[in-house]
Design an enzyme around this catalytic site. Structure first.
Site, PDB file in Angstrom:
ATOM      1  N   SER A 288       0.806  -1.206   0.000  1.00  0.00           N
ATOM      2  CA  SER A 288       0.000   0.000   0.000  1.00  0.00           C
ATOM      3  C   SER A 288       0.846   1.266   0.000  1.00  0.00           C
ATOM      4  O   SER A 288       0.572   2.198  -0.727  1.00  0.00           O
ATOM      5  CB  SER A 288      -0.932  -0.010   1.205  1.00  0.00           C
ATOM      6  OG  SER A 288      -1.717   1.154   1.236  1.00  0.00           O
TER       7      SER A 288
ATOM      8  N   ASN B 210       4.075 -14.909   0.063  1.00  0.00           N
ATOM      9  CA  ASN B 210       3.254 -15.638  -0.890  1.00  0.00           C
ATOM     10  C   ASN B 210       2.191 -14.759  -1.538  1.00  0.00           C
ATOM     11  O   ASN B 210       2.049 -13.582  -1.220  1.00  0.00           O
ATOM     12  CB  ASN B 210       2.621 -16.848  -0.201  1.00  0.00           C
ATOM     13  CG  ASN B 210       3.598 -18.001  -0.116  1.00  0.00           C
ATOM     14  OD1 ASN B 210       3.795 -18.717  -1.081  1.00  0.00           O
ATOM     15  ND2 ASN B 210       4.235 -18.150   1.038  1.00  0.00           N
TER      16      ASN B 210
ATOM     17  N   HIS C  43      -9.899   2.789  11.036  1.00  0.00           N
ATOM     18  CA  HIS C  43     -10.836   3.905  10.919  1.00  0.00           C
ATOM     19  C   HIS C  43     -11.127   4.476  12.300  1.00  0.00           C
ATOM     20  O   HIS C  43     -11.325   3.729  13.261  1.00  0.00           O
ATOM     21  CB  HIS C  43     -12.150   3.446  10.277  1.00  0.00           C
ATOM     22  CG  HIS C  43     -11.984   2.887   8.909  1.00  0.00           C
ATOM     23  ND1 HIS C  43     -11.668   3.666   7.826  1.00  0.00           N
ATOM     24  CD2 HIS C  43     -12.053   1.612   8.446  1.00  0.00           C
ATOM     25  CE1 HIS C  43     -11.574   2.910   6.750  1.00  0.00           C
ATOM     26  NE2 HIS C  43     -11.793   1.653   7.100  1.00  0.00           N
TER      27      HIS C  43
ATOM     28  N   ALA D 144      -2.813 -20.274  11.017  1.00  0.00           N
ATOM     29  CA  ALA D 144      -3.700 -19.888   9.926  1.00  0.00           C
ATOM     30  C   ALA D 144      -5.011 -19.312  10.455  1.00  0.00           C
ATOM     31  O   ALA D 144      -5.599 -19.834  11.398  1.00  0.00           O
ATOM     32  CB  ALA D 144      -3.983 -21.089   9.034  1.00  0.00           C
TER      33      ALA D 144
ATOM     34  N   THR E 198      -4.298  -9.140  17.615  1.00  0.00           N
ATOM     35  CA  THR E 198      -4.711  -7.860  18.182  1.00  0.00           C
ATOM     36  C   THR E 198      -3.819  -7.421  19.336  1.00  0.00           C
ATOM     37  O   THR E 198      -3.971  -6.309  19.835  1.00  0.00           O
ATOM     38  CB  THR E 198      -6.167  -7.939  18.689  1.00  0.00           C
ATOM     39  OG1 THR E 198      -6.244  -8.950  19.703  1.00  0.00           O
ATOM     40  CG2 THR E 198      -7.131  -8.267  17.546  1.00  0.00           C
ATOM     41  N   LYS E 199      -2.911  -8.310  19.777  1.00  0.00           N
ATOM     42  CA  LYS E 199      -1.973  -8.007  20.864  1.00  0.00           C
ATOM     43  C   LYS E 199      -0.598  -8.505  20.465  1.00  0.00           C
ATOM     44  O   LYS E 199      -0.461  -9.438  19.667  1.00  0.00           O
ATOM     45  CB  LYS E 199      -2.414  -8.681  22.164  1.00  0.00           C
ATOM     46  CG  LYS E 199      -3.722  -8.142  22.697  1.00  0.00           C
ATOM     47  CD  LYS E 199      -4.096  -8.790  24.001  1.00  0.00           C
ATOM     48  CE  LYS E 199      -5.429  -8.206  24.476  1.00  0.00           C
ATOM     49  NZ  LYS E 199      -5.926  -8.875  25.648  1.00  0.00           N
TER      50      LYS E 199
END
Length: 131
Positions: A16, A30, A57, A105, A110-111
């Site tokens: 990005s 990959n 956001h 997988a 989040t931590k």
């Protein structure tokens, strides 16, 4: 961004903001991987369909639609040497994944992840230590 003969980046990898991305040596990235911004160490394996996010956001004001509140400040994740991110993993902004860690997988990280541990699930939780 260093690149050596041992590194391999497959098709459809989307970077990005290349200015905010650092990728070490001997990495395998990959297909269908999305990286907003990140610091990626050496000898890292990134399986297909992984998303590494650096922004989210804003959503604090209930009077303004989320789409109109803008984005958070960039907070690129740090992925240390020797990490393996399994297929379909999502790494949230600001996360550090410690050296030699494995993220199973489908996990949503989040931590921060401790070095040489295995985590998995939504949200990702400790499964075991590799030591």
């Amino acid at each position: 961004m260093p690149f050596d003969k041992r590194s391999k980046i497959e098709y459809n990898v989307y970077l990005s903001n290349a200015n905010g991305i650092s990728i070490g040596y001997n990495c395998r990235i990959n297909e269908n991987v999305f990286i907003q911004q990140a610091v990626i160490g050496n000898n890292v394996l990134i399986a297909p369909n992984v998303a590494i996010l650096s922004v989210s956001h804003n959503h604090e004001n209930l009077e303004i639609p989320i789409v109109d509140q803008g984005d958070t400040e960039p907070n690129p994740p740090i992925i240390k040497d020797g990490v393996w991110l399994g297929r379909n993993v999502v790494v949230m902004p600001g996360i550090t994944i410690g050296e030699g860690a494995i993220v199973g997988a489908g996990a949503v990280v989040t931590k921060d992840v401790a070095p040489f541990t295995v985590v998995g699930g939504v949200p990702a939780k400790l499964i075991k230590s590799r030591k």
